[in-house]
Design an enzyme around this catalytic site. Sequence first.
Site, PDB file in Angstrom:
ATOM      1  N   HIS B 127       0.741  -1.153  -0.037  1.00 49.73           N
ATOM      2  CA  HIS B 127      -0.035  -0.007   0.027  1.00 49.73           C
ATOM      3  C   HIS B 127       0.865   1.339  -0.093  1.00 49.73           C
ATOM      4  O   HIS B 127       0.626   2.103  -0.673  1.00 49.73           O
ATOM      5  CB  HIS B 127      -0.921   0.164   1.147  1.00 49.73           C
ATOM      6  CG  HIS B 127      -1.845   0.953   1.387  1.00 49.73           C
ATOM      7  ND1 HIS B 127      -2.716   1.723   0.540  1.00 49.73           N
ATOM      8  CD2 HIS B 127      -1.483   2.194   2.396  1.00 49.73           C
ATOM      9  CE1 HIS B 127      -3.129   2.653   0.931  1.00 49.73           C
ATOM     10  NE2 HIS B 127      -2.797   3.056   1.869  1.00 49.73           N
ATOM     11  N   ARG B 231      -9.745  11.604  -0.142  1.00 49.07           N
ATOM     12  CA  ARG B 231      -8.687  11.894  -0.496  1.00 49.07           C
ATOM     13  C   ARG B 231      -8.453  13.346  -0.871  1.00 49.07           C
ATOM     14  O   ARG B 231      -7.222  13.792  -0.905  1.00 49.07           O
ATOM     15  CB  ARG B 231      -8.286  10.981  -1.724  1.00 49.07           C
ATOM     16  CG  ARG B 231      -8.615   9.469  -1.575  1.00 49.07           C
ATOM     17  CD  ARG B 231      -7.555   9.079  -0.758  1.00 49.07           C
ATOM     18  NE  ARG B 231      -7.687   7.417  -0.284  1.00 49.07           N
ATOM     19  CZ  ARG B 231      -7.229   6.953   0.473  1.00 49.07           C
ATOM     20  NH1 ARG B 231      -6.515   7.458   1.243  1.00 49.07           N
ATOM     21  NH2 ARG B 231      -7.250   5.575   0.652  1.00 49.07           N
ATOM     22  N   GLN B 234      -8.018  15.240   2.204  1.00 48.16           N
ATOM     23  CA  GLN B 234      -6.764  14.994   2.800  1.00 48.16           C
ATOM     24  C   GLN B 234      -5.651  15.451   2.160  1.00 48.16           C
ATOM     25  O   GLN B 234      -4.641  15.992   2.506  1.00 48.16           O
ATOM     26  CB  GLN B 234      -6.508  13.282   2.739  1.00 48.16           C
ATOM     27  CG  GLN B 234      -5.544  13.033   3.683  1.00 48.16           C
ATOM     28  CD  GLN B 234      -5.324  11.195   3.361  1.00 48.16           C
ATOM     29  OE1 GLN B 234      -6.323  10.541   2.839  1.00 48.16           O
ATOM     30  NE2 GLN B 234      -4.138  10.572   3.988  1.00 48.16           N
ATOM     31  N   LYS B 247      -9.994  12.184   7.546  1.00 43.74           N
ATOM     32  CA  LYS B 247     -10.067  10.844   7.820  1.00 43.74           C
ATOM     33  C   LYS B 247     -11.289  11.074   9.252  1.00 43.74           C
ATOM     34  O   LYS B 247     -11.614   9.859   9.728  1.00 43.74           O
ATOM     35  CB  LYS B 247      -8.993  10.346   8.592  1.00 43.74           C
ATOM     36  CG  LYS B 247      -7.740  10.104   7.573  1.00 43.74           C
ATOM     37  CD  LYS B 247      -7.867   8.851   7.108  1.00 43.74           C
ATOM     38  CE  LYS B 247      -6.485   8.711   6.125  1.00 43.74           C
ATOM     39  NZ  LYS B 247      -6.553   7.121   5.552  1.00 43.74           N
ATOM     40  N   THR B 251     -15.040   6.369  11.041  1.00 41.89           N
ATOM     41  CA  THR B 251     -14.178   5.234  11.114  1.00 41.89           C
ATOM     42  C   THR B 251     -15.284   3.870  11.371  1.00 41.89           C
ATOM     43  O   THR B 251     -15.994   3.939  12.506  1.00 41.89           O
ATOM     44  CB  THR B 251     -13.130   5.224  11.970  1.00 41.89           C
ATOM     45  OG1 THR B 251     -12.303   6.317  11.581  1.00 41.89           O
ATOM     46  CG2 THR B 251     -12.208   3.935  11.718  1.00 41.89           C
TER      47      THR B 251
END
Lengths: 414, 414
Positions: B127, B231, B234, B247, B251
């Site tokens: 990743h 994204r 971020q 983020k 969650t």
Amino acid sequence: MSEQTPLDLPEGDPFGPHNLPYGVFTPAGSAERRVGVRLGAAVLDAGAAAAALGSPYVSLLARPSLGPLLAAGRTAWRDVRRALTAWVTVPAHREVLEPLFFPLSAVTLHLPFEVADYVDFYSSEHHARHLGKIFRPDGEPLTPNWKHLPIGYHGRAGTVVVSGTDVVRPRGQRKAPSDPAPVFGPSARLDIETEVAFVVGVPSALGTPVPLSAFRDHVFGLCLLNDWSARDIQGWENVPLGPFLGKSFATSLSAWVTPLEALDAARVRPPERSHDLLPYLDDTAGDAADEPAGYDLRLSVEVNGHPVAEPPFSTMYWTAAQQLAHMTVGGASLRTGDLYASGTVSGPERHQYGSLIELTWNGRDPLDLPGGRRTFLEDGDEVVLTGWAPGPDGTRVGLGEVRGRIAPAIVPAV
Amino acid sequence: MSEQTPLDLPEGDPFGPHNLPYGVFTPAGSAERRVGVRLGAAVLDAGAAAAALGSPYVSLLARPSLGPLLAAGRTAWRDVRRALTAWVTVPAHREVLEPLFFPLSAVTLHLPFEVADYVDFYSSEHHARHLGKIFRPDGEPLTPNWKHLPIGYHGRAGTVVVSGTDVVRPRGQRKAPSDPAPVFGPSARLDIETEVAFVVGVPSALGTPVPLSAFRDHVFGLCLLNDWSARDIQGWENVPLGPFLGKSFATSLSAWVTPLEALDAARVRPPERSHDLLPYLDDTAGDAADEPAGYDLRLSVEVNGHPVAEPPFSTMYWTAAQQLAHMTVGGASLRTGDLYASGTVSGPERHQYGSLIELTWNGRDPLDLPGGRRTFLEDGDEVVLTGWAPGPDGTRVGLGEVRGRIAPAIVPAV
């Protein structure tokens, strides 16, 4: 004439009846935590006072934590504060209250509430420019986003400790550019960060942003905070996901939460904005312009009893209202006990820098203190942050100190 | 012959008596939260079972949260699991237990414990290399620290939600390189991160690192987790202090915590280490080499019922034991309920990528799904993460799913 008691404070005491910060304490010989209200150098057992005076606020004050009061909301905050002010100023209550005071020297102070999430911002333009100049001397000191949003990140809530707790020097990895591989050991660049932290009382729902105008409906008060930082550990770990172990070993919080209501006379407009702001952050128009959320707090930093800096909180570019609006604009919810800090407070002058990395310009210009020269902190050093704000009628509102001593790194027996 | 009950599971059910994950549920029509243990497609009221069978573990199980069991420590974890295994396998208990099962379809599942601090790591080399190649195509994909320490950061504990909770698309600032100024609006690049999260049971003291060898004394179990990521938000906020609003909006955590004891047959050595590790992270020698802390978990990602990836957790470079040792090496303490996640799990093959940014190579190569082409998630999309691990004697240990549907961004009435 009764003898001198905490109710006979000299005029102008910064912890007089115009202040009344809240904390949690245990009297000597007791294990029971109680909500206390500070008056001068004494603490009033607020729950016992409420009970003795038949106040309905006993349900918020006769508690082992500030949590229930924090969650009760702005009307309750105002009403409880009014009641407390009456109790400590109306002579008829003297006889009931006097036995409910304890000298500060005879109590243990605790973290006043359970910290839910802890967020740390980076909202002093001077501080951000100084660090930019130190680490990117040939580049633009501010990142392109800095003037558009209050940069922040989540810290470790579980290692927020109350003022007076020793701070064990952290060990960790560091790697200077000249080192072929990282080395492990106690941090050699342990620093302070002089900050102001805001305490969330009223939660918000997931998915629902909190606008600028609702700042005082959610935020109960503020505290001084020292966000200890291991610059060498931070420097090696920081890219690509930000600070982690360089900050997570300890964050020291004042034992006293000053209610925002005590600071009305200290409210100021933040510095002129150099960039247009998106509407959710724009505090130059409408309600937000009429209700400035800057605070004129005068901070002081002492190392081993020697004053080293006087950072002015009024210079912060981003306000606590903007930080709250930003933190929630994506839908993140708030919980009672959320704590968010300003980032290092630094002014434009050298004697206003809130961290050693700035005061010594990354170690290049050591500080000559009476106990010896310092670049970063040595074992045994004690750091004390204090502060005050202009209060009503020429008074000063004292902020609870943050004290911490550096203990040597622990080398674990394996 | 009694009729078919949850105690008559077919052989080979991945939620058979060899698994027994824990959760917290309320039966339909009740408001009382209870600890439950999953068996097949049913949940056993574990506290009621303990009470009915006269077990001393009623004090750990007849609770509204897993907290007390998590805090009880490894010996208690083993003993409670042995007791539960006996209850659901010894025929003498059938009559007592059968009325204490509820079909999963008739209960509401809750977050099984209060999340203390939430940390997210970045521990899949595949990743990290993929993101490095996407964002720095001409540079070294891994940062210089990546092979020396498990990169991680603190996330927002207060927005960890249980599987099944809708995820409201976050709004926020973004700025493409070609935009003259940031724009504000719903995220246009909403992504999933397929992760495995570890649940801390036993706390540790401030200043005291937890060595690799103590991993299983502190960590109770694991869960699947989806670390939803915006994204575009971020990308604009990330420098210099890491992810924040990209983020923090949600969650999602599985409702079921699988005890590490159920996963002994799945333990594997992590991949070969390409760099020498500092002693506190070195799992190639001593106890740590004899007790591998890698886990062979086979994960699956579905979008709108269509399988899109099968990330292999066995390929993770850093183990949960190393993450724990690193998180505490600077002296940070642990609390019951601390949650730390692996970071996106991705394998080397394209069908093993655990995020859409990898699967679509940052939107360049859309996925053709039966319901339509996708780069990032659209409103109404439902993502389900599932997984299993090899169990004893050829069985499979099922992991509780993580399910979440994207709800449209809320535009607040101002």
